[in-house]
Write a protein that holds these residues in place. Sequence first.
Motif, PDB file in Angstrom:
ATOM      1  N   GLU A  15     -13.444   7.367   3.115  1.00  0.00           N
ATOM      2  CA  GLU A  15     -12.567   7.396   4.275  1.00  0.00           C
ATOM      3  C   GLU A  15     -11.115   7.142   3.851  1.00  0.00           C
ATOM      4  OE1 GLU A  15     -11.993   4.829   8.426  1.00  0.00           O
ATOM      5  OE2 GLU A  15     -13.794   4.572   7.215  1.00  0.00           O
ATOM      6  N   LYS A  16     -10.208   7.937   4.372  1.00  0.00           N
ATOM      7  CA  LYS A  16      -8.768   7.780   4.138  1.00  0.00           C
ATOM      8  C   LYS A  16      -8.415   7.588   2.655  1.00  0.00           C
ATOM      9  CE  LYS A  16      -7.993   5.792   8.730  1.00  0.00           C
ATOM     10  NZ  LYS A  16      -7.463   4.659   9.514  1.00  0.00           N
ATOM     11  N   PRO A  17      -8.626   8.607   1.829  1.00  0.00           N
ATOM     12  CA  PRO A  17      -8.298   8.489   0.405  1.00  0.00           C
ATOM     13  C   PRO A  17      -6.824   8.200   0.141  1.00  0.00           C
ATOM     14  CG  PRO A  17      -8.809  10.771   1.008  1.00  0.00           C
ATOM     15  CD  PRO A  17      -9.215   9.926   2.166  1.00  0.00           C
ATOM     16  N   ALA A  18      -5.944   8.497   1.120  1.00  0.00           N
ATOM     17  CA  ALA A  18      -4.510   8.219   0.934  1.00  0.00           C
ATOM     18  C   ALA A  18      -4.232   6.736   0.752  1.00  0.00           C
ATOM     19  CB  ALA A  18      -3.718   8.768   2.125  1.00  0.00           C
ATOM     20  N   ARG A  19      -5.217   5.893   1.076  1.00  0.00           N
ATOM     21  CA  ARG A  19      -5.046   4.451   0.848  1.00  0.00           C
ATOM     22  C   ARG A  19      -4.915   4.116  -0.641  1.00  0.00           C
ATOM     23  NH1 ARG A  19     -10.229   2.897   4.649  1.00  0.00           N
ATOM     24  NH2 ARG A  19      -9.108   2.408   6.596  1.00  0.00           N
ATOM     25  N   TYR A  20      -5.392   5.009  -1.506  1.00  0.00           N
ATOM     26  CA  TYR A  20      -5.588   4.629  -2.902  1.00  0.00           C
ATOM     27  C   TYR A  20      -4.805   5.459  -3.920  1.00  0.00           C
ATOM     28  CZ  TYR A  20      -9.566   2.803  -0.293  1.00  0.00           C
ATOM     29  OH  TYR A  20     -10.344   2.178   0.660  1.00  0.00           O
ATOM     30  N   ILE A  21      -4.096   6.480  -3.472  1.00  0.00           N
ATOM     31  CA  ILE A  21      -3.504   7.404  -4.449  1.00  0.00           C
ATOM     32  C   ILE A  21      -2.071   7.058  -4.835  1.00  0.00           C
ATOM     33  CG2 ILE A  21      -5.012   9.297  -3.767  1.00  0.00           C
ATOM     34  CD1 ILE A  21      -2.743  10.447  -2.126  1.00  0.00           C
ATOM     35  N   GLY A  22      -1.405   6.148  -4.073  1.00  0.00           N
ATOM     36  CA  GLY A  22      -0.035   5.779  -4.414  1.00  0.00           C
ATOM     37  C   GLY A  22       0.941   6.930  -4.253  1.00  0.00           C
ATOM     38  N   ASN A  23       2.076   6.820  -4.967  1.00  0.00           N
ATOM     39  CA  ASN A  23       3.090   7.878  -4.986  1.00  0.00           C
ATOM     40  C   ASN A  23       3.775   8.075  -3.641  1.00  0.00           C
ATOM     41  OD1 ASN A  23       4.383   9.514  -6.876  1.00  0.00           O
ATOM     42  ND2 ASN A  23       3.366  11.358  -6.108  1.00  0.00           N
ATOM     43  N   GLU A  24       3.785   7.041  -2.792  1.00  0.00           N
ATOM     44  CA  GLU A  24       4.462   7.145  -1.498  1.00  0.00           C
ATOM     45  C   GLU A  24       5.980   7.162  -1.679  1.00  0.00           C
ATOM     46  OE1 GLU A  24       1.287   3.808  -0.759  1.00  0.00           O
ATOM     47  OE2 GLU A  24       2.504   4.534  -2.444  1.00  0.00           O
ATOM     48  N   VAL A  25       6.685   7.553  -0.605  1.00  0.00           N
ATOM     49  CA  VAL A  25       8.148   7.529  -0.619  1.00  0.00           C
ATOM     50  C   VAL A  25       8.629   6.103  -0.878  1.00  0.00           C
ATOM     51  CG1 VAL A  25      10.221   7.832   0.790  1.00  0.00           C
ATOM     52  CG2 VAL A  25       8.347   9.500   0.932  1.00  0.00           C
ATOM     53  N   ASN A  26       9.553   5.957  -1.810  1.00  0.00           N
ATOM     54  CA  ASN A  26      10.178   4.685  -2.203  1.00  0.00           C
ATOM     55  C   ASN A  26       9.295   3.801  -3.067  1.00  0.00           C
ATOM     56  OD1 ASN A  26      12.519   5.364  -0.767  1.00  0.00           O
ATOM     57  ND2 ASN A  26      11.806   4.345   1.086  1.00  0.00           N
ATOM     58  N   SER A  27       8.095   4.255  -3.433  1.00  0.00           N
ATOM     59  CA  SER A  27       7.310   3.472  -4.396  1.00  0.00           C
ATOM     60  C   SER A  27       7.998   3.583  -5.764  1.00  0.00           C
ATOM     61  CB  SER A  27       5.870   3.960  -4.463  1.00  0.00           C
ATOM     62  OG  SER A  27       5.802   5.310  -4.880  1.00  0.00           O
ATOM     63  N   VAL A  28       7.822   2.566  -6.590  1.00  0.00           N
ATOM     64  CA  VAL A  28       8.584   2.468  -7.843  1.00  0.00           C
ATOM     65  C   VAL A  28       7.704   2.844  -9.030  1.00  0.00           C
ATOM     66  CG1 VAL A  28       9.843   0.909  -9.385  1.00  0.00           C
ATOM     67  CG2 VAL A  28      10.063   0.671  -6.897  1.00  0.00           C
ATOM     68  N   MET A  29       8.179   3.791  -9.814  1.00  0.00           N
ATOM     69  CA  MET A  29       7.493   4.193 -11.044  1.00  0.00           C
ATOM     70  C   MET A  29       8.353   3.801 -12.242  1.00  0.00           C
ATOM     71  SD  MET A  29       4.653   5.438 -10.020  1.00  0.00           S
ATOM     72  CE  MET A  29       4.076   6.085 -11.602  1.00  0.00           C
ATOM     73  N   LYS A  30       7.719   3.206 -13.242  1.00  0.00           N
ATOM     74  CA  LYS A  30       8.414   2.841 -14.474  1.00  0.00           C
ATOM     75  C   LYS A  30       7.539   3.235 -15.669  1.00  0.00           C
ATOM     76  CE  LYS A  30      11.065  -1.094 -12.641  1.00  0.00           C
ATOM     77  NZ  LYS A  30      11.535  -2.483 -12.884  1.00  0.00           N
ATOM     78  N   GLU A  31       8.136   3.218 -16.839  1.00  0.00           N
ATOM     79  CA  GLU A  31       7.372   3.449 -18.063  1.00  0.00           C
ATOM     80  C   GLU A  31       6.852   2.113 -18.554  1.00  0.00           C
ATOM     81  OE1 GLU A  31       9.148   6.086 -21.003  1.00  0.00           O
ATOM     82  OE2 GLU A  31      10.635   6.709 -19.495  1.00  0.00           O
TER      83      GLU A  31
END
Length: 619
Positions: A15-31
């Motif tokens: 149910e609602k896989p979008a809960r787990y995939i991340g990559n939302e607007v303004n989420s922070v990605m770093k190396e």
Amino acid sequence: MRKLALNDEILLNIEKPARYIGNEVNSVMKEKDKVDIRFAMCFPDVYEIGMSHLGIQILYDMFNQREDTWCERVYSPWPDLDQVLREEKIPLFALESQDAVKDFDFLGLTLQYEMCYTNVLQILDLSQIPLLSKERTEDMPIVIGGGPCAYNPEPLADFFDLFYIGEGETVYNQLLDVYKENKRSGGGRREFLEKAAGIPGIYVPGFYRVEYHEDGTIASFAPTCECAPLKVEKQVVMDVTDTYYPKAPVVPFIKATQDRVTLEIQRGCIRGCRFCQAGMLYRPTRERKLEYLKQAAKDMLVNTGHEEISLSSLSSSDYSQLPELIQFLIEEFDKKGVNISLPSLRIDAFSLDVMSKVQDIRKSSLTFAPEAGTQRLRDVINKGLTEQDILEGAGSAFEGGWTRVKLYFMLGLPTETEEDMRGIAELAEKIARRYYEIPKEQRQGKCQIVVSTSFFVPKPFTPFQWAPMFTKEQFLDKARFVKEAIRAQLNQKSIKYNWHEADVTVLEGILARGDRRIGPVIRKAYENGSLFDSWSEYFRPQAWEQAFKDLGVDPDFYTMRERDVTEILPWDFIDIGVTKKFLIREWNRAKEEEITPNCRQQCSGCGAGRYKGGVCLEG
């Protein structure tokens, strides 16, 4: 391209896989190879609840401003994914990188309410981190707890390496710096915890020993390590304007519980309700400057695309520049289709005028929280609200176009009588009658009064922390009494009544004032299948009942007895600024049905004034 912890087949079958995939607007990605500290920030409930929590948004933004730190988010997997992770032996992962939580330096858990405690164990278990702090090895994350429930950390003491007591903007950077330095110098887990214990506001439960009297009360609570203080002092941000606040909060993929921009206008509360833990914990009251709030509102709405902004505080009506702020928001955003939400307003002429400007009032309901049915009991709890205030507010609201009123009360308050319970029904009747006093041609159809009662839970650091509770059966008897009293009213068809779950309330009371002996019970209940206890459809009272029985722990010890004010309480080692002397005085004033003026009317000498650098009398 980052890897996904879950493959497409799994995502399509939950149910609602979008809960787990991340990559939302303004989420922070770093190396990850370019940072020194990885911090998994967890809200131990489902994504939609956790994404609505302002505290995590603040810390997420604050940590990620550090070049040496990458903070990611974690939430409790819903039961469908929980099952998959266990069956497939997939370790719980963070949203941003999809990396296993067990590989992070820190796992931070926000303890917002007691009924999430089994979810805390779920997070540790699914992360493949030993539940007990003493069983963790050098390569495992430091598990840290914070939030309002951390002010009595003892029921969870065995599961956490340390607790953060206070507001996150204060010493977290110092804690991370100490961790980084300890790591650089080759120090291990024990060395870090010893250094952390010396930071104000940090509590390391492994460095304290508790002993008990034969009657079960605490005989002593003392540090076992020179590095650990006798008292752990709450940390407070005094300048709440010149501090961290997310101007670009993460925007969820799916609708969250609070699907809007949250603008915190102040912290603390001047009111002093004797049942309210937040009102004591977050003293003193501190306001954000108007110009800062104006700019923050602009930035957040632009950066998120949200169409609603909520003004957050414990008592919005008490913000001194609320009229100016509301006027700005109306002028700036009204024509742009942005709705303004105003929770925590006192119902008076000013508030009604404000709401009439910012909401489609004829389609919404109005909320009052009298808390008690009679003036006598409202004086006991120091509510500071008279029946005249309530009836005048309701009358003005009805004349302004409202037809639906929600009333919130508590049952089981100290000194409560049948007259107080009957007063709930009678007050609802008076409000309904006030509606039908309006000329018929001015009414908007029938009115509806929705009466809701929760059951009183004494909380740590309140004047009622010494009060006894009632059994599940006694609570339900009280609810039935109110139900029958409502049925006896002339306008009963205009009054709807509902009440909270009594068994959940009793458990909340045990966890709220529990000591370290409750920790094994929480673990046993979790092993018995308890999870998402705050969700009615998942709450399993029998799992808890069996846990208490198997471990020989008497739940009544934590709920049914009145504490003596000389008793050592599990949380007495924490200094929140508000003194025990003040709380005892307020407990005695409650018994005498005496009101204490709010902080703006008169300083009551609670002790929190010391945070302002001045002298706070304790007279």
